[in-house]
Design an enzyme around this catalytic site. Structure first.
Site, PDB file in Angstrom:
ATOM      1  N   ARG A   1       0.823  -1.231   0.000  1.00  0.00           N
ATOM      2  CA  ARG A   1       0.000   0.000   0.000  1.00  0.00           C
ATOM      3  C   ARG A   1       0.853   1.276   0.000  1.00  0.00           C
ATOM      4  O   ARG A   1       0.531   2.274   0.640  1.00  0.00           O
ATOM      5  CB  ARG A   1      -0.939   0.043   1.215  1.00  0.00           C
ATOM      6  CG  ARG A   1      -1.878  -1.099   1.304  1.00  0.00           C
ATOM      7  CD  ARG A   1      -2.846  -1.219   0.149  1.00  0.00           C
ATOM      8  NE  ARG A   1      -3.687  -2.361   0.373  1.00  0.00           N
ATOM      9  CZ  ARG A   1      -3.363  -3.611   0.015  1.00  0.00           C
ATOM     10  NH1 ARG A   1      -2.223  -3.837  -0.662  1.00  0.00           N
ATOM     11  NH2 ARG A   1      -4.154  -4.613   0.285  1.00  0.00           N
TER      12      ARG A   1
ATOM     13  N   GLU B   1      -5.141   3.660   5.814  1.00  0.00           N
ATOM     14  CA  GLU B   1      -5.089   3.225   4.409  1.00  0.00           C
ATOM     15  C   GLU B   1      -6.013   4.145   3.605  1.00  0.00           C
ATOM     16  O   GLU B   1      -5.719   4.532   2.491  1.00  0.00           O
ATOM     17  CB  GLU B   1      -5.547   1.768   4.295  1.00  0.00           C
ATOM     18  CG  GLU B   1      -5.538   1.281   2.858  1.00  0.00           C
ATOM     19  CD  GLU B   1      -5.530  -0.226   2.726  1.00  0.00           C
ATOM     20  OE1 GLU B   1      -4.848  -0.896   3.525  1.00  0.00           O
ATOM     21  OE2 GLU B   1      -6.211  -0.731   1.810  1.00  0.00           O
TER      22      GLU B   1
ATOM     23  N   CYS C   1     -10.646  -1.204   3.676  1.00  0.00           N
ATOM     24  CA  CYS C   1      -9.956  -1.162   4.973  1.00  0.00           C
ATOM     25  C   CYS C   1      -9.589   0.279   5.325  1.00  0.00           C
ATOM     26  O   CYS C   1      -9.060   1.012   4.489  1.00  0.00           O
ATOM     27  CB  CYS C   1      -8.694  -2.016   4.927  1.00  0.00           C
ATOM     28  SG  CYS C   1      -9.095  -3.768   4.897  1.00  0.00           S
TER      29      CYS C   1
END
Ligand SMILES: Cc1cc2nc3c(=O)[nH]c(=O)nc-3n(C[C@H](O)[C@H](O)[C@H](O)COP(=O)(O)OP(=O)(O)OC[C@H]3O[C@@H](n4cnc5c(N)ncnc54)[C@H](O)[C@@H]3O)c2cc1C
Length: 302
Positions: free
Chosen positions: A177, A296, A226
């Site tokens: 990520r 995130e 998420c």
């Protein structure tokens, strides 16, 4: 932010920009949260340096919107405009094992288009909503697949140099990520090198990933996926779940009963509600485990 100056609007139109005035970003984000601003649809890649130059000269702040599936946008009248690439037709062109994909392409549709031409590898990404540009920005991934693993080159507008450049895979780092693109770089297109696989095998992989998603995630509820990245060696969802925080709410912002790292908008949640819930959960996890969870979800605060 509203663009009212007639000359600026004329110049933008000459650069192929389509103005959608006063759009509520709550209608363009999967969380269903976000205030109002002007949306500028960009129809030509080659015009981007001139468009951004024009916005800078007029001190008009901007953000890039992909599919809006990883965003928490602030409430009220927003102090910046939003740029969004319009989707060309076709948005995926195949050349052997190479797929040339426009950043505005829908990721799921790009995965299935490639699958129908016996190109696999991306099965794990099938349920990740949003655009290919958004997926590149954060190196979207799921079930062991990350988009960055298949990238051979990216066409990107580099804001620092105000030029459009082609970056090879060895000039970009893709991590969990995280990517090495600058925050103000704009991804325009990507070339993916995909392994040959029979369609029937790819479809089987896609079905398995879809089932896993259905079994673990709140389907049909407004979320941004998420909220937190997994900390090294742990699962953010598990840490939150172990503290019994499923169902914890601030207004209509709520920790999903199904997946503790998905926070849902259960009605008319505001950004303020969602931010308060995120801060509360982060504090509780830090106090209990000494782990500070990193977002995130991308927050566009006002
Ligand atoms: C139900 C659900 C499930 C999800 N599951 C997953 C998952 O399994 N794995 C995963 O990784 N993510 C998941 N997500 C999060 C999200 O789908 C991904 O992060 C997706 O790649 C975001 O793409 P987007 O186009 O919607 O980006 P947006 O939400 O529009 O933008 C996100 C960020 O990317 C930037 N951006 C977008 N396009 C560009 C561009 N062309 N150039 C430069 N910057 C750009 C934006 O400025 C912003 O900073 C999920 C989300 C939902 C709602």
């Amino acid at each position: 932010m509203r663009l009212n100056d007639a000359k600026t609007l004329e110049e933008l139109a000459a650069l192929g920009v389509e103005l959608r005035p006063g759009i509520a970003l709550s209608t363009l984000t999967s969380l269903g949260i976000g205030g109002t601003t002007d949306l500028l649809r960009v129809t030509r890649h080659d015009a981007i340096p001139a468009i951004l130059d024009l916005l800078d000269r007029h001190q008009i702040r901007h953000k890039f919107l992909g599919g809006g599936s990883n965003l928490l946008v602030g409430d009220g009248e927003l102090p910046w405009v939003v740029l969004q690439l319009s989707q060309p037709d076709p948005d995926v062109v195949l050349d052997g094992n190479l797929a040339h994909v426009d950043a505005a392409a829908d990721l799921g549709r790009a995965v299935t288009f490639c699958a129908k031409h016996d190109l696999g590898g991306l099965e794990g990404l099938i349920g990740v909503p949003g655009t290919v540009g958004g997926a590149l920005r954060m190196n979207a991934g799921a079930y062991g697949t990350q988009i960055g693993s298949y990238v051979t080159e990216v066409k990107v507008y580099r804001a620092a140099r105000r030029t459009i450049e082609i970056l090879r895979d060895d000039q970009i780092s893709f991590e969990y990520r995280h990517t090495s693109f600058a925050p103000d770089d704009m991804m325009l297109a990507v070339t993916l090198n995909l392994p040959s696989k029979p369609y029937s095998e790819i479809i089987q992989g896609i079905r398995i990933c879809n089932e896993k998603r259905r079994a673990s995630q709140p389907m049909g509820q407004k979320s941004a996926g998420c909220i937190f990245k997994n900390p090294p060696g742990a699962s953010a969802g598990r840490l939150i779940d172990e503290l019994g925080l499923k169902g914890l709410s601030v207004g209509d912002a709520r920790v999903s009963d199904r997946h503790a790292n998905f926070f849902v908008n259960a009605g008319r949640a505001s950004a303020r509600d969602m931010l308060a819930l995120i801060a509360d959960v982060r504090d509780r996890v830090q106090k209990a485990y000494g782990v500070r969870l990193e977002n995130e979800v991308v927050v566009w605060s006002t």
